[in-house]
Write a protein that holds these residues in place. Sequence first.
Motif, PDB file in Angstrom:
ATOM      1  N   MET A  84      -3.898   0.541   8.549  1.00  0.00           N
ATOM      2  CA  MET A  84      -4.926   0.229   7.005  1.00  0.00           C
ATOM      3  C   MET A  84      -6.168   1.505   6.838  1.00  0.00           C
ATOM      4  O   MET A  84      -5.622   2.278   6.138  1.00  0.00           O
ATOM      5  CB  MET A  84      -5.086  -0.449   6.891  1.00  0.00           C
ATOM      6  CG  MET A  84      -3.892  -1.466   6.764  1.00  0.00           C
ATOM      7  SD  MET A  84      -4.281  -3.380   6.274  1.00  0.00           S
ATOM      8  CE  MET A  84      -2.524  -4.322   5.427  1.00  0.00           C
ATOM      9  N   LYS A 104      -9.164   1.156  -0.107  1.00  0.00           N
ATOM     10  CA  LYS A 104      -8.050   0.179   0.182  1.00  0.00           C
ATOM     11  C   LYS A 104      -7.990  -1.623   0.243  1.00  0.00           C
ATOM     12  O   LYS A 104      -7.244  -2.163   0.087  1.00  0.00           O
ATOM     13  CB  LYS A 104      -6.589   0.742   1.213  1.00  0.00           C
ATOM     14  CG  LYS A 104      -5.881   1.769   0.882  1.00  0.00           C
ATOM     15  CD  LYS A 104      -5.164   2.510   2.363  1.00  0.00           C
ATOM     16  CE  LYS A 104      -4.836   3.504   1.779  1.00  0.00           C
ATOM     17  NZ  LYS A 104      -3.936   3.851   2.827  1.00  0.00           N
ATOM     18  N   HIS A 161      -5.135  -5.270  -3.698  1.00  0.00           N
ATOM     19  CA  HIS A 161      -5.107  -4.137  -3.585  1.00  0.00           C
ATOM     20  C   HIS A 161      -4.888  -3.490  -4.866  1.00  0.00           C
ATOM     21  O   HIS A 161      -5.075  -2.553  -5.546  1.00  0.00           O
ATOM     22  CB  HIS A 161      -4.539  -4.012  -2.711  1.00  0.00           C
ATOM     23  CG  HIS A 161      -4.338  -2.512  -2.510  1.00  0.00           C
ATOM     24  ND1 HIS A 161      -5.047  -1.249  -1.701  1.00  0.00           N
ATOM     25  CD2 HIS A 161      -2.735  -1.880  -2.518  1.00  0.00           C
ATOM     26  CE1 HIS A 161      -4.909  -0.436  -1.528  1.00  0.00           C
ATOM     27  NE2 HIS A 161      -3.255  -0.227  -2.111  1.00  0.00           N
ATOM     28  N   ALA A 166      -2.072  -8.267  -1.069  1.00  0.00           N
ATOM     29  CA  ALA A 166      -1.529  -6.313  -1.858  1.00  0.00           C
ATOM     30  C   ALA A 166      -1.863  -6.502  -3.500  1.00  0.00           C
ATOM     31  O   ALA A 166      -1.877  -6.156  -3.855  1.00  0.00           O
ATOM     32  CB  ALA A 166       0.530  -7.108  -1.832  1.00  0.00           C
ATOM     33  N   SER A 202       1.233   4.541   2.168  1.00  0.00           N
ATOM     34  CA  SER A 202       0.432   4.380   3.116  1.00  0.00           C
ATOM     35  C   SER A 202       1.859   5.231   4.299  1.00  0.00           C
ATOM     36  O   SER A 202       1.025   6.050   5.305  1.00  0.00           O
ATOM     37  CB  SER A 202       1.090   2.750   3.915  1.00  0.00           C
ATOM     38  OG  SER A 202       1.928   2.641   4.751  1.00  0.00           O
ATOM     39  N   GLU A 210       2.663   0.556  -3.196  1.00  0.00           N
ATOM     40  CA  GLU A 210       1.300   0.247  -4.510  1.00  0.00           C
ATOM     41  C   GLU A 210       2.765   1.229  -6.409  1.00  0.00           C
ATOM     42  O   GLU A 210       2.639   1.065  -7.185  1.00  0.00           O
ATOM     43  CB  GLU A 210       0.490   1.193  -4.182  1.00  0.00           C
ATOM     44  CG  GLU A 210      -0.090   0.798  -5.483  1.00  0.00           C
ATOM     45  CD  GLU A 210      -2.231   1.399  -5.499  1.00  0.00           C
ATOM     46  OE1 GLU A 210      -2.748   1.701  -6.216  1.00  0.00           O
ATOM     47  OE2 GLU A 210      -2.412   1.694  -4.595  1.00  0.00           O
ATOM     48  N   MET A 270       0.678  -1.261  -0.426  1.00  0.00           N
ATOM     49  CA  MET A 270       0.433  -0.040   0.061  1.00  0.00           C
ATOM     50  C   MET A 270       0.897   1.628   0.235  1.00  0.00           C
ATOM     51  O   MET A 270       1.650   1.498   0.254  1.00  0.00           O
ATOM     52  CB  MET A 270      -0.557   0.312   1.318  1.00  0.00           C
ATOM     53  CG  MET A 270      -2.091  -1.290   1.066  1.00  0.00           C
ATOM     54  SD  MET A 270      -2.614  -0.959   2.568  1.00  0.00           S
ATOM     55  CE  MET A 270      -1.980  -0.467   4.909  1.00  0.00           C
TER      56      MET A 270
END
Length: 300
Positions: free
Chosen positions: A213, A223, A181, A178, A120, A143, A118
């Motif tokens: 998250m 997400k 996502h 992941a 983040s 990401e 992600m």
Amino acid sequence: MKVRKLLFVVVSLFLLLQQSVFAEAKQEKGKHSASSTMKVSFYSEALGQNMRMNVYLPPDYEAKEKYPVLYVLHAYKLNEDHWFQALHITEQADTLIAAGKIEPMIIVAPEIDNSWGMNSADEKKIWLGDPTDPGAWYEGRYEDYVTKDVVGYIDGHFKSDKSRNSRYIGGTSMGGYAALHIGFRNTQLFSKVGGHAPAVFQDELWKPLFDWMYPTEADRNAKDPLRLAATAKLNQTSVYLDCGDLDEFKIATGKLNEILSGRKLKHYEFHLIPGGKHDDAYWSGQMASYLTFYGGMDKK
């Protein structure tokens, strides 16, 4: 008479030599080079440091101008070696390619730390745990790292087919989360997405992780693979979801299956495997099915 015999011998030897040279040339032409694997270290703009990935090149790599690419993401506490060493994806790919069951492809296993793939934080850092602990949680623009840096490096340095129809992403456990996502959020990049016993959850299974998250409902909508499965535009995406019936994530994976089963996708498969646990034995045992989904000759 002797001259005629000598001429006959010379001509015969010449013809035999020609046949031998032709046979050797034919044999050389028929030779097949083996597959190869390499570890690459490269600079990630998104994370601001060098990162690693393993790259598999199929047999006879030089024979074609471009190849589809499968990106595979590792589980929690592991690294870019997981798919190549513990799950034996390269050996199984060799076998299936040789049997004509999957198309030759490039396979890329990038290091993603314990990040869940992600975006983040703006900078890469550890947000929970001791830096020496393999279970410490990482945050950063992961990401972007996968979709821009890793994909960009592969497209710039290898003979990859750059079309979305030839780019796939999958993962195990945390890497499965992941992959779902990233794949659901970037359908313009990936045509096939796989969650292999993905570590998805519906409730506060690990509260610190859950709070990190999804600090807000908007974050969760943007997400959470369960939310994305219901809202993302997936009509041109093929999805493979699987889980063992002894897996701790079975309930949440079943919920994800309910959502995806109600969506219009290009192709969808769900497999609940009897006796399957959340471990390497499970994933390596399913590897041929995974590769057939991504690279099967009848599933383009």
